[in-house]
Enzyme design. Structure first.
Site, PDB file in Angstrom:
ATOM      1  N   GLY A  44       0.810  -1.219   0.000  1.00 61.76           N
ATOM      2  CA  GLY A  44       0.000   0.000   0.000  1.00 61.76           C
ATOM      3  C   GLY A  44       0.842   1.266   0.000  1.00 61.76           C
ATOM      4  O   GLY A  44       2.038   1.249  -0.324  1.00 61.76           O
ATOM      5  N   GLY A 180       2.042  23.481   2.778  1.00 58.02           N
ATOM      6  CA  GLY A 180       1.433  22.689   3.852  1.00 58.02           C
ATOM      7  C   GLY A 180       2.447  22.376   4.940  1.00 58.02           C
ATOM      8  O   GLY A 180       3.457  21.721   4.679  1.00 58.02           O
ATOM      9  N   GLY A 182       2.028  20.539   7.607  1.00 56.64           N
ATOM     10  CA  GLY A 182       1.681  19.341   8.385  1.00 56.64           C
ATOM     11  C   GLY A 182       2.870  18.390   8.423  1.00 56.64           C
ATOM     12  O   GLY A 182       3.963  18.741   7.955  1.00 56.64           O
ATOM     13  N   ILE A 184       3.634  15.602   6.837  1.00 54.39           N
ATOM     14  CA  ILE A 184       4.217  15.113   5.586  1.00 54.39           C
ATOM     15  C   ILE A 184       5.060  16.217   4.941  1.00 54.39           C
ATOM     16  O   ILE A 184       6.199  15.987   4.516  1.00 54.39           O
ATOM     17  CB  ILE A 184       3.127  14.575   4.630  1.00 54.39           C
ATOM     18  CG1 ILE A 184       2.518  13.296   5.232  1.00 54.39           C
ATOM     19  CG2 ILE A 184       3.707  14.283   3.240  1.00 54.39           C
ATOM     20  CD1 ILE A 184       1.407  12.659   4.424  1.00 54.39           C
ATOM     21  N   GLU A 203       2.212  27.815   5.230  1.00 50.06           N
ATOM     22  CA  GLU A 203       1.156  27.137   5.992  1.00 50.06           C
ATOM     23  C   GLU A 203      -0.012  28.109   6.206  1.00 50.06           C
ATOM     24  O   GLU A 203       0.190  29.256   6.611  1.00 50.06           O
ATOM     25  CB  GLU A 203       1.746  26.639   7.329  1.00 50.06           C
ATOM     26  CG  GLU A 203       0.756  26.272   8.414  1.00 50.06           C
ATOM     27  CD  GLU A 203      -0.278  25.225   8.027  1.00 50.06           C
ATOM     28  OE1 GLU A 203       0.078  24.248   7.343  1.00 50.06           O
ATOM     29  OE2 GLU A 203      -1.457  25.403   8.399  1.00 50.06           O
ATOM     30  N   VAL A 237      -1.099  29.788  -0.925  1.00 52.12           N
ATOM     31  CA  VAL A 237      -0.819  29.866  -2.353  1.00 52.12           C
ATOM     32  C   VAL A 237      -2.142  30.147  -3.053  1.00 52.12           C
ATOM     33  O   VAL A 237      -3.127  29.441  -2.836  1.00 52.12           O
ATOM     34  CB  VAL A 237      -0.218  28.525  -2.842  1.00 52.12           C
ATOM     35  CG1 VAL A 237      -0.122  28.496  -4.360  1.00 52.12           C
ATOM     36  CG2 VAL A 237       1.151  28.300  -2.216  1.00 52.12           C
ATOM     37  N   ALA A 268       1.609  19.381  -0.088  1.00 46.79           N
ATOM     38  CA  ALA A 268       1.291  18.426   0.995  1.00 46.79           C
ATOM     39  C   ALA A 268       0.169  19.036   1.834  1.00 46.79           C
ATOM     40  O   ALA A 268       0.381  19.443   2.973  1.00 46.79           O
ATOM     41  CB  ALA A 268       2.536  18.163   1.838  1.00 46.79           C
ATOM     42  N   ARG A 271      -4.778  14.505   2.745  1.00 39.37           N
ATOM     43  CA  ARG A 271      -5.094  13.275   2.026  1.00 39.37           C
ATOM     44  C   ARG A 271      -6.597  13.014   2.083  1.00 39.37           C
ATOM     45  O   ARG A 271      -7.259  13.420   3.033  1.00 39.37           O
ATOM     46  CB  ARG A 271      -4.299  12.093   2.614  1.00 39.37           C
ATOM     47  CG  ARG A 271      -2.798  12.299   2.446  1.00 39.37           C
ATOM     48  CD  ARG A 271      -2.004  11.114   2.941  1.00 39.37           C
ATOM     49  NE  ARG A 271      -2.305   9.884   2.255  1.00 39.37           N
ATOM     50  CZ  ARG A 271      -1.818   9.547   1.064  1.00 39.37           C
ATOM     51  NH1 ARG A 271      -0.993  10.348   0.433  1.00 39.37           N
ATOM     52  NH2 ARG A 271      -2.144   8.394   0.510  1.00 39.37           N
ATOM     53  N   HIS A 443      19.869   4.494  33.250  1.00 42.66           N
ATOM     54  CA  HIS A 443      20.591   5.764  33.224  1.00 42.66           C
ATOM     55  C   HIS A 443      21.878   5.603  32.432  1.00 42.66           C
ATOM     56  O   HIS A 443      22.552   4.583  32.565  1.00 42.66           O
ATOM     57  CB  HIS A 443      20.935   6.197  34.656  1.00 42.66           C
ATOM     58  CG  HIS A 443      21.722   7.462  34.710  1.00 42.66           C
ATOM     59  ND1 HIS A 443      21.143   8.682  34.453  1.00 42.66           N
ATOM     60  CD2 HIS A 443      23.038   7.688  34.960  1.00 42.66           C
ATOM     61  CE1 HIS A 443      22.074   9.619  34.552  1.00 42.66           C
ATOM     62  NE2 HIS A 443      23.229   9.050  34.863  1.00 42.66           N
TER      63      HIS A 443
HETATM   64  P1  FAD Z   1      -3.065   2.293   2.083  1.00 42.95           P
HETATM   65  O1  FAD Z   1      -1.708   2.102   2.609  1.00 42.95           O
HETATM   66  O2  FAD Z   1      -3.418   3.597   1.465  1.00 42.95           O
HETATM   67  O3  FAD Z   1      -3.317   1.133   1.042  1.00 42.95           O
HETATM   68  C1  FAD Z   1      -4.486   1.037   0.305  1.00 42.95           C
HETATM   69  C2  FAD Z   1      -4.265   0.112  -0.861  1.00 42.95           C
HETATM   70  O4  FAD Z   1      -5.520  -0.133  -1.493  1.00 42.95           O
HETATM   71  C3  FAD Z   1      -3.354   0.671  -1.944  1.00 42.95           C
HETATM   72  O5  FAD Z   1      -2.357  -0.269  -2.255  1.00 42.95           O
HETATM   73  C4  FAD Z   1      -4.286   0.906  -3.122  1.00 42.95           C
HETATM   74  O6  FAD Z   1      -3.631   0.712  -4.359  1.00 42.95           O
HETATM   75  C5  FAD Z   1      -5.341  -0.156  -2.889  1.00 42.95           C
HETATM   76  N1  FAD Z   1      -6.649   0.133  -3.500  1.00 42.95           N
HETATM   77  C6  FAD Z   1      -7.376   1.270  -3.397  1.00 42.95           C
HETATM   78  N2  FAD Z   1      -8.539   1.129  -4.057  1.00 42.95           N
HETATM   79  C7  FAD Z   1      -8.551  -0.115  -4.565  1.00 42.95           C
HETATM   80  C8  FAD Z   1      -9.487  -0.860  -5.323  1.00 42.95           C
HETATM   81  N3  FAD Z   1     -10.666  -0.361  -5.685  1.00 42.95           N
HETATM   82  N4  FAD Z   1      -9.172  -2.119  -5.696  1.00 42.95           N
HETATM   83  C9  FAD Z   1      -7.982  -2.663  -5.339  1.00 42.95           C
HETATM   84  N5  FAD Z   1      -7.075  -2.020  -4.603  1.00 42.95           N
HETATM   85  C10 FAD Z   1      -7.348  -0.761  -4.219  1.00 42.95           C
HETATM   86  N6  FAD Z   1       1.731   6.709   8.695  1.00 42.95           N
HETATM   87  C11 FAD Z   1       2.363   6.343   9.824  1.00 42.95           C
HETATM   88  O7  FAD Z   1       1.757   5.712  10.690  1.00 42.95           O
HETATM   89  N7  FAD Z   1       3.674   6.650  10.040  1.00 42.95           N
HETATM   90  C12 FAD Z   1       4.390   7.359   9.129  1.00 42.95           C
HETATM   91  O8  FAD Z   1       5.579   7.624   9.339  1.00 42.95           O
HETATM   92  C13 FAD Z   1       3.755   7.755   7.923  1.00 42.95           C
HETATM   93  N8  FAD Z   1       4.426   8.425   6.982  1.00 42.95           N
HETATM   94  C14 FAD Z   1       3.801   8.749   5.821  1.00 42.95           C
HETATM   95  C15 FAD Z   1       4.513   9.437   4.852  1.00 42.95           C
HETATM   96  C16 FAD Z   1       3.913   9.786   3.670  1.00 42.95           C
HETATM   97  C17 FAD Z   1       4.697  10.520   2.623  1.00 42.95           C
HETATM   98  C18 FAD Z   1       2.549   9.416   3.419  1.00 42.95           C
HETATM   99  C19 FAD Z   1       1.885   9.752   2.119  1.00 42.95           C
HETATM  100  C20 FAD Z   1       1.838   8.734   4.372  1.00 42.95           C
HETATM  101  C21 FAD Z   1       2.444   8.400   5.584  1.00 42.95           C
HETATM  102  N9  FAD Z   1       1.753   7.723   6.588  1.00 42.95           N
HETATM  103  C22 FAD Z   1       2.394   7.390   7.748  1.00 42.95           C
HETATM  104  C23 FAD Z   1       0.334   7.359   6.436  1.00 42.95           C
HETATM  105  C24 FAD Z   1       0.215   5.882   6.061  1.00 42.95           C
HETATM  106  O9  FAD Z   1       0.899   5.655   4.861  1.00 42.95           O
HETATM  107  C25 FAD Z   1      -1.246   5.508   5.939  1.00 42.95           C
HETATM  108  O10 FAD Z   1      -1.917   5.830   7.133  1.00 42.95           O
HETATM  109  C26 FAD Z   1      -1.390   4.020   5.693  1.00 42.95           C
HETATM  110  O11 FAD Z   1      -0.736   3.624   4.514  1.00 42.95           O
HETATM  111  C27 FAD Z   1      -2.861   3.635   5.588  1.00 42.95           C
HETATM  112  O12 FAD Z   1      -2.965   2.275   5.387  1.00 42.95           O
HETATM  113  P2  FAD Z   1      -4.245   1.627   4.708  1.00 42.95           P
HETATM  114  O13 FAD Z   1      -4.058   0.164   4.843  1.00 42.95           O
HETATM  115  O14 FAD Z   1      -5.467   2.242   5.231  1.00 42.95           O
HETATM  116  O15 FAD Z   1      -4.198   2.038   3.171  1.00 42.95           O
END
Ligand code: FAD
Length: 469
Positions: A44, A180, A182, A184, A203, A237, A268, A271, A443
């Protein structure tokens, strides 16, 4: 492509950290499980374009910053030679190793992985586009979220990227505007600033990391103002256009220069949940005004055999919250008495310094009018922080003034992301101040700041002197 026609006890749509954790857990409970994702291997957003690649690049940034910092105590490594291609390759290798490993584990567990985009046909049938259908007893929606664009400003240009483009690390631009402030945006800005870009962040609100307690943000903001070229709050912006030398950006708000050109702009601004185009309207699954699938504490949607977890099912959009919900959903389907009843979800910002918090925050306590006692331990009094020359940190604990129970913990400083685990456990285990104060902490470690913050609840932290009376 072969036409699929499968039967499953559980089908999981989306193989991010929520979806694959759910599928693995369901398979461990003996359920026939199919995991569908558009990508070839599970992972993901988190493994491919989120947590993992960003933390790999942040590790590079940390090394560069530490090497620079070492000059303060007499070590000069010289100007670093940065091989961007090698860094990118290393980061890609990390992703490959992890996604490959997860894919192997899926096979070993007997989880059937299907590649393709899934759409519900009815409450027991899923169509995988171009790839047949799956009949299921239960489904778990784990489709995650995607980057948002700046509302009303669409500019198609290689120079305007989002976090995914930033993580590709195609080049190190001379100037980079991060839109942004935040987590990210700040993490990406930290990476590029360490690699040599002149980074500016803009921001909309009056502070970085909106929502986070201000005393935790302050040390980060101070450092970011040194390492970035500019931090512009209460500014936004309002226009972007491609010009010969880059992207000309127009601003409104407190920012002094209202027009400037940047080599790259990294957007950023948040989401959005992936709940559209799934056929949810056909199967009676409710979606709220922000696009999140509405679930109960068992991660169940309005359709009793359909569950939703992770980013698509609400805030906070964090990988570990997604994984926990995935396990809950799988256990509920397996007939266990499970519920998402966690009291504390840690949040970590992997900047320099890191910020981490869990449970009740001071901002929330104020907004709710909840009476709390906040015990603080400044890292200036920590021996370990002194040895690291990082005394700007702070550990604070929110207690219930009567029961003395730990309600929340906030930490800013290097390693805060690791330290917060003790706070999460304290909240979950209903620890009281005495539990933390009387527990022996090694410690010299930064973890002692948690113990001393708890001691200061009673007014007698060893390394802080307070006059009696
Ligand atoms: P996702 O990881 O979003 O996975 C969803 C999957 O579903 C994807 O592979 C997608 O292709 C698939 N999909 C979607 N629709 C369909 C469909 N109709 N059919 C088939 N497949 C489908 N979180 C943290 O906890 N710690 C961090 O340090 C952190 N850093 C991040 C840094 C960045 C740059 C970003 C963008 C996010 C970060 N996050 C972090 C957030 C984290 O990535 C998400 O919270 C997490 O991935 C969510 O997991 P999920 O399983 O809900 O979905």
């Amino acid at each position: 492509m072969s036409e699929l026609s499968k039967e499953a006890d559980v089908v999981v749509i989306g193989a991010g950290p929520g979806g694959y954790a759910a599928a693995f857990h369901a398979a461990d409970h003996g359920l026939k499980t199919v995991l569908v994702d558009e990508r070839e291997a599970p992972g993901g957003v988190c493994l491919y374009v989120g947590c993992i690649p960003s933390k790999a690049l942040l590790h590079v940034a940390e090394l560069l910053n530490e090497a620079e910092h070492a000059k303060e105590f007499g070590i000069d490594f010289g100007k670093p030679k940065i091989d961007v291609d090698r860094i990118r390759q290393w980061k890609d290798d990390v992703v490959k190793k992890l996604t490959g490993g997860v894919s192997q584990i899926a096979k070993l567990r007997g989880v059937d992985s299907v590649q393709g985009r899934a759409v519900f046909e009815d409450a027991n049938t899923l169509r995988v586009e171009g790839n047949g259908s799956i009949r299921f007893k239960n489904a778990i929606i784990a489709t995650g979220s995607r980057n948002m664009a700046i509302p009303g400003i669409e500019l198609k240009s290689d120079r305007v990227i989002n976090s995914t483009g930033g993580l590709e690390l195609k080049e190190v631009p001379e100037t980079l505007l991060v839109v942004g402030g935040g987590y990210i945006g700040l993490e990406m800005g930290t990476v590029y600033a360490a690699l040599g870009s002149k980074v500016s962040v803009v921001e909309l609100t009056d502070g970085l990391l909106p929502g986070c307690d201000r005393d935790l943000v302050r040390p980060l903001e101070k450092r970011v103002r040194k390492s970035f070229q500019g931090v512009h709050l209460n500014s936004k912006v309002v226009g972007m256009k491609e010009v010969k030398k880059g992207i000309e950006v127009e601003f409104e708000g407190e920012i002094e220069t209202k027009k400037a050109v940047f080599d790259q702009v990294l957007v950023a601004v948040g989401r959005r949940p992936n709940s559209e185009n799934l056929g949810l309207d056909k199967i009676g699954v409710e979606v709220d005004g922000s696009g999140f699938v509405v679930i109960d504490e068992k991660c169940r949607t309005a359709q009793p055999n359909i569950y939703a977890i992770g980013d698509v099912a609400g805030q906070p959009m964090l990988a570990h919250k997604a994984s926990r919900e995935g396990k809950v959903a799988a256990e509920v389907i397996a007939g266990r008495a499970a519920a998402f009843d966690n009291l504390a979800i840690p949040a970590v910002v992997f900047t320099d310094p890191e910020i981490a918090w869990c449970g009740l925050t001071e901002n929330e306590a104020k907004a709710e009018g909840k009476e709390v006692k906040v015990a603080r331990f400044p890292w200036a009094a920590s021996g370990r922080a002194l040895t690291l020359d990082r005394t700007e940190g702070l550990t604070k604990i929110l207690f219930d003034p009567e029961s003395e129970r730990v309600l929340g913990v906030g930490i800013v400083g290097p390693g805060a992301g690791e330290l917060i685990a003790e706070g999460v456990l304290a909240v979950e285990m209903a620890a009281v101040a005495e539990d933390l104060a009387a527990t022996i902490h090694a410690h010299p470690t930064l973890s002692e700041t948690v113990m001393e913050a708890a001691e200061s609840f009673y007014g007698h932290a060893t390394h802080i002197y307070r006059k009696r009376g």
